[in-house]
Design a protein around this motif. Sequence first.
Motif, mmCIF file in Angstrom:
data_model
loop_
_atom_site.group_PDB
_atom_site.id
_atom_site.type_symbol
_atom_site.label_atom_id
_atom_site.label_comp_id
_atom_site.label_asym_id
_atom_site.label_seq_id
_atom_site.Cartn_x
_atom_site.Cartn_y
_atom_site.Cartn_z
ATOM 1 N N GLU A 165 -16.802 3.039 0.767
ATOM 2 C CA GLU A 165 -17.664 3.466 2.250
ATOM 3 C C GLU A 165 -18.827 4.463 1.696
ATOM 4 O O GLU A 165 -18.524 5.610 1.157
ATOM 5 C CB GLU A 165 -16.702 4.092 3.041
ATOM 6 N N GLY A 210 -7.720 5.680 9.446
ATOM 7 C CA GLY A 210 -7.640 4.271 10.079
ATOM 8 C C GLY A 210 -8.947 3.502 9.628
ATOM 9 O O GLY A 210 -8.866 2.715 9.198
ATOM 10 N N SER A 211 -10.198 4.130 10.116
ATOM 11 C CA SER A 211 -11.334 3.666 9.783
ATOM 12 C C SER A 211 -11.613 4.274 8.324
ATOM 13 O O SER A 211 -11.911 5.323 8.143
ATOM 14 C CB SER A 211 -12.443 4.131 10.858
ATOM 15 N N VAL A 212 -11.448 3.180 7.333
ATOM 16 C CA VAL A 212 -11.379 3.925 6.094
ATOM 17 C C VAL A 212 -12.653 4.494 5.579
ATOM 18 O O VAL A 212 -13.559 4.346 5.800
ATOM 19 C CB VAL A 212 -11.049 2.823 4.960
ATOM 20 N N GLY A 255 -7.345 5.687 -0.514
ATOM 21 C CA GLY A 255 -6.992 4.263 -1.261
ATOM 22 C C GLY A 255 -8.490 3.957 -2.200
ATOM 23 O O GLY A 255 -9.692 4.447 -1.775
ATOM 24 N N ASP A 256 -8.463 3.360 -3.128
ATOM 25 C CA ASP A 256 -9.632 3.272 -3.947
ATOM 26 C C ASP A 256 -10.551 2.691 -3.256
ATOM 27 O O ASP A 256 -11.801 2.962 -3.458
ATOM 28 C CB ASP A 256 -9.185 2.695 -5.429
ATOM 29 N N ALA A 257 -10.551 1.411 -2.454
ATOM 30 C CA ALA A 257 -11.483 0.874 -1.892
ATOM 31 C C ALA A 257 -12.086 1.774 -0.723
ATOM 32 O O ALA A 257 -13.270 1.515 -0.266
ATOM 33 C CB ALA A 257 -10.974 -0.435 -1.296
ATOM 34 N N GLU A 258 -11.392 2.740 -0.348
ATOM 35 C CA GLU A 258 -12.213 3.608 0.543
ATOM 36 C C GLU A 258 -13.431 4.326 -0.154
ATOM 37 O O GLU A 258 -14.450 4.729 0.671
ATOM 38 C CB GLU A 258 -11.274 4.904 0.975
ATOM 39 N N ASN A 284 -5.207 1.926 -7.364
ATOM 40 C CA ASN A 284 -4.290 0.700 -7.458
ATOM 41 C C ASN A 284 -5.324 -0.635 -7.943
ATOM 42 O O ASN A 284 -4.717 -1.756 -8.251
ATOM 43 C CB ASN A 284 -3.408 0.148 -6.526
ATOM 44 N N SER A 298 -8.068 -3.966 -3.231
ATOM 45 C CA SER A 298 -8.457 -3.530 -1.977
ATOM 46 C C SER A 298 -7.729 -4.462 -1.147
ATOM 47 O O SER A 298 -6.492 -4.739 -1.336
ATOM 48 C CB SER A 298 -10.097 -3.771 -1.700
ATOM 49 N N LEU A 299 -8.222 -5.183 0.020
ATOM 50 C CA LEU A 299 -7.346 -5.870 1.121
ATOM 51 C C LEU A 299 -7.697 -7.257 0.338
ATOM 52 O O LEU A 299 -6.471 -7.844 0.401
ATOM 53 C CB LEU A 299 -8.363 -5.755 2.321
ATOM 54 N N ASP A 317 -5.686 6.645 -4.883
ATOM 55 C CA ASP A 317 -4.635 5.936 -5.249
ATOM 56 C C ASP A 317 -5.274 4.655 -6.052
ATOM 57 O O ASP A 317 -5.794 3.791 -5.333
ATOM 58 C CB ASP A 317 -3.926 5.507 -4.125
ATOM 59 N N HIS A 343 -3.173 3.193 5.263
ATOM 60 C CA HIS A 343 -1.818 2.141 5.232
ATOM 61 C C HIS A 343 -0.862 2.960 4.481
ATOM 62 O O HIS A 343 0.155 2.035 4.504
ATOM 63 C CB HIS A 343 -2.510 1.068 4.502
ATOM 64 N N SER A 367 0.661 -1.254 -0.099
ATOM 65 C CA SER A 367 -0.050 -0.001 0.009
ATOM 66 C C SER A 367 0.900 1.161 -0.058
ATOM 67 O O SER A 367 0.499 2.222 -0.660
ATOM 68 C CB SER A 367 -0.884 0.108 1.428
ATOM 69 N N HIS A 427 -1.913 -7.358 0.156
ATOM 70 C CA HIS A 427 -2.187 -6.203 1.048
ATOM 71 C C HIS A 427 -1.302 -6.285 2.387
ATOM 72 O O HIS A 427 -0.758 -5.131 2.957
ATOM 73 C CB HIS A 427 -3.532 -5.937 1.349
HETATM 74 C C1 LIG Z 1 -13.800 0.999 8.085
HETATM 75 C C2 LIG Z 1 -12.897 -0.200 7.659
HETATM 76 N N1 LIG Z 1 -13.136 -1.161 7.258
HETATM 77 C C3 LIG Z 1 -12.413 -2.268 7.061
HETATM 78 C C4 LIG Z 1 -10.976 -1.970 7.297
HETATM 79 C C5 LIG Z 1 -9.870 -3.085 6.894
HETATM 80 N N2 LIG Z 1 -9.249 -2.566 5.753
HETATM 81 C C6 LIG Z 1 -7.822 -2.167 5.670
HETATM 82 S S1 LIG Z 1 -7.445 -1.517 4.518
HETATM 83 C C7 LIG Z 1 -8.631 -2.249 3.891
HETATM 84 C C8 LIG Z 1 -8.577 -2.322 2.196
HETATM 85 C C9 LIG Z 1 -8.071 -1.035 1.615
HETATM 86 O O1 LIG Z 1 -7.969 -0.831 0.247
HETATM 87 P P1 LIG Z 1 -7.470 0.684 -0.310
HETATM 88 O O2 LIG Z 1 -8.226 1.643 0.176
HETATM 89 O O3 LIG Z 1 -7.617 0.455 -1.835
HETATM 90 O O4 LIG Z 1 -6.149 0.776 -0.096
HETATM 91 P P2 LIG Z 1 -4.745 0.100 -0.575
HETATM 92 O O5 LIG Z 1 -5.036 -0.550 -2.012
HETATM 93 O O6 LIG Z 1 -4.091 1.369 -1.005
HETATM 94 O O7 LIG Z 1 -4.019 -0.546 0.345
HETATM 95 C C10 LIG Z 1 -9.295 -2.902 4.615
HETATM 96 C C11 LIG Z 1 -10.783 -3.305 4.027
HETATM 97 C C12 LIG Z 1 -10.460 -0.619 7.768
HETATM 98 N N3 LIG Z 1 -9.444 -0.177 7.919
HETATM 99 N N4 LIG Z 1 -11.543 0.276 7.837
#
Ligand SMILES: Cc1ncc(C[n+]2csc(CCOP(=O)(O)OP(=O)(O)O)c2C)c(N)n1
Length: 785
Positions: A170, A125-127, A164-167, A195, A198-199, A193, A78, A51, A342
Amino acid sequence: MNAPALGLASRLQCLRQIERKLLWLSAWTVHNANNIRPNRDGLKVGGHQASCASVVSIMTALYFDRLRPGDRVAVKPHASPVFHAANYLLGRQTREKMEGLRSMGGAQAYPSRVKDGDEVDFSTGSVGLGVAATSFSALIQDFVALRGLMPEGVPTGRHIAIAGDAELDEGNIYEALLEGWKHDVRNVWWIVDYNRQSLDSVVQDRLFGRFEGLFGDMGWNVVRIKHGRLQEAAFARPGGEALRAWIDDCPNSLYAALTFQGGHAWRTALLADLGRNAELRAIVDPLTDDELGALMTNLGGHDIEAVLDALTAAEADDRPTCFIAYTIKGMGLPFAGHKDNHSGLMTRDQMDAFRTQMQVRPGHEWDRFEGLDVSPELLQGFIDSCSFAEKLTPDGRVLHPPAIALPAAVPLPKLAGRKLSTQSGFGEILGEIGRPEGPWRDVASRIVTTSPDVTVSTSLGPWVNRRGLFDRHTRNDVFRDTKVASVQRWGMSPSGQHIELGIAEQNLFLLLGAAGLSHALNGARLLPIGTVYDPFVNRGLDALIYACYQDARFLLVSTPSGISLAPEGGQHQSVNTPLVGMSVDRLASYEPTHVDELAVLLRFAFAHMQAPDGSAVWLRLSTRALLQPQRVLDESAVIAGAHWAVAPAAGAPIALAYQGPIAEEAIAAFNTLREDVPGAGLLAVTSPDRLYAGWLAAQRSRRDGVPAMSHIEQLLAPLAPGAALVTVLDGHPAAHAWLGGVRGQRVVPLGVDRFGQSGDIPDLYRTYGLDESAILDACAQALLG
Ligand SMILES: Cc1ncc(C[n+]2csc(CCOP(=O)(O)OP(=O)(O)O)c2C)c(N)n1
Ligand SMILES: [Mg+2]
């Protein structure tokens, strides 16, 4: 002031060195924490090298070129090691903290305002929350700037999220986008970002199209940073468009897998599809496998120039802008593109190979300029000349404006002989505070109120009528202009002091979080007050906790609450909120019963929100009107969490404790009880949260050998050692059940532990065991042991 002495080529050269250093330091910091530092408990320390690698170029371009001191940044959780590494190069982070990543006292796993200190603008931290927070902090910056509260010399800036793209999965992101659109928010950048991982997995193909549509609909400028300079040059050659089309059409999963496999795999896949295209072969065939791999992974988000160009172009105006920066998770590391990367950590062997590649000698891993291709002097000079290297103010990035002085007491409405609810009392007091003249004038000018579409129904109406709604643009109250009768005067202007939100409760807490940090971020102290229906605090709970974790200072007023809201039914009748109040750190939670207590607590809240060791404050209120007593209160006891409404006789065998609107039944029961037990006491509880916190603090203190006696211990001391306590509140009884532990007394806790339902108060209090006879039964049971 952007590296004036250096031309573009040297500037880029320096940025590329920094990019390389950030990649190295972030990977090394995680490696050190996991493999070099002694591990006492055998737990995996963890960290996210992939990440980090994904976002290194973007953060280099931002921190070492585009950022201005007044900009505020939320860094994706991350990428914490990259953030700390950037600060390390800027001279704002110590090696000790870097070596201590994820250990106590070291750099935090995820950027934390409170635990990492002044360089962190927004905890993450809490995405999703950190991203959305930037939109609300931009709104608050506008609020303080337009109201002339920004101190001289403190620059305004952009509010930037590196997401992060997975953010973007939410939901709070979209709630924030819609709210931002309503308020015409400016100066917000979200750099995604992209990429495509996700996780757990690789994301759906063409997700960017959804993002673009959504952001575009919300009035954002959307900028794709897709290809790097190498790819653009290849596309410009004959046959290049076929290559571009192939890359554009390549499914995300295949692209990621090929990235992991490297140049040979890229060649096989490309030639399988385009092997007969002679022009394409002229591009591809002369390249070695490594060169081909470099070309195919030369995405925009890894190309400093492409990133700089996009960011610089967006500076032309203040429109909110979303950058979709194509990246590769793990770029430059052995697990680049692997879908399981991840939490992947490089092995010792991989790290050794990487060290050699980075030209870092063993023992020199932490040297700032080790293994770089420019002289330390040149690079240090470049870093020193970056805008962001300038201090925001001589005090640093966290500002400390003085507290706003408070008059001795809040204006109290006439109470004697009146039946009044705490909610109405709150509305009346705030309305009085809002009068244009009077002792509370200076305090009132710092108040900002907000509510998610329940402004009127939580009694903020009188205040809003006095102070108006905030909007960046002046908008008249059409109903008023057209002489349609309404009690509400809802003109909007840049000088208004109420920010009306849509119903989304997460937005309420994100806004309170932003407003509650205005002193630290803008140097402009605000006294934010947010109102919400008590049960729907749960709807925004993560954002509330997030705000408290950042040490934001605000007053939350939740009303109405409990089954006392009788006819409204179960979904509107809160049960668990007193327990939430007890369990959230940096949030002092109260439930006053009578309006004189409320008045004491309101003034306390304004002070506590501003005190260095204070916190946010929560008042749980009710719409049930109670007869107001005439009495002199022990204010410090009210603030400490309880006071004797009727003091017990020494050695009394029983006390009855009440909290909130159930007081009427409790007092009636108490009057009957006293006929049998004349020495019984009646305790008015204003805060199980403060009582419990005080008790725990006293225990800690005693463990440390320092004598201490908590407020609840003092209160209960006059009762007989084996005395009985009957407690009652309109909420979960566990909020009081612990009281028996204080002095080993027996507790019969009454309250609500099942979902509510429609009814009137007699029916509901009887059904849930809170009416006078249930309280008396509990007293009898308690006395019998
Ligand atoms: C609210 C919340 N749910 C779940 C997580 C666990 N988690 C941490 S990173 C992540 C995936 C992140 O993916 P992305 O945002 O794309 O980041 P990157 O690919 O840059 O690591 C998850 C599910 C978290 N930190 N916060
Ligand atoms: Mg991702």
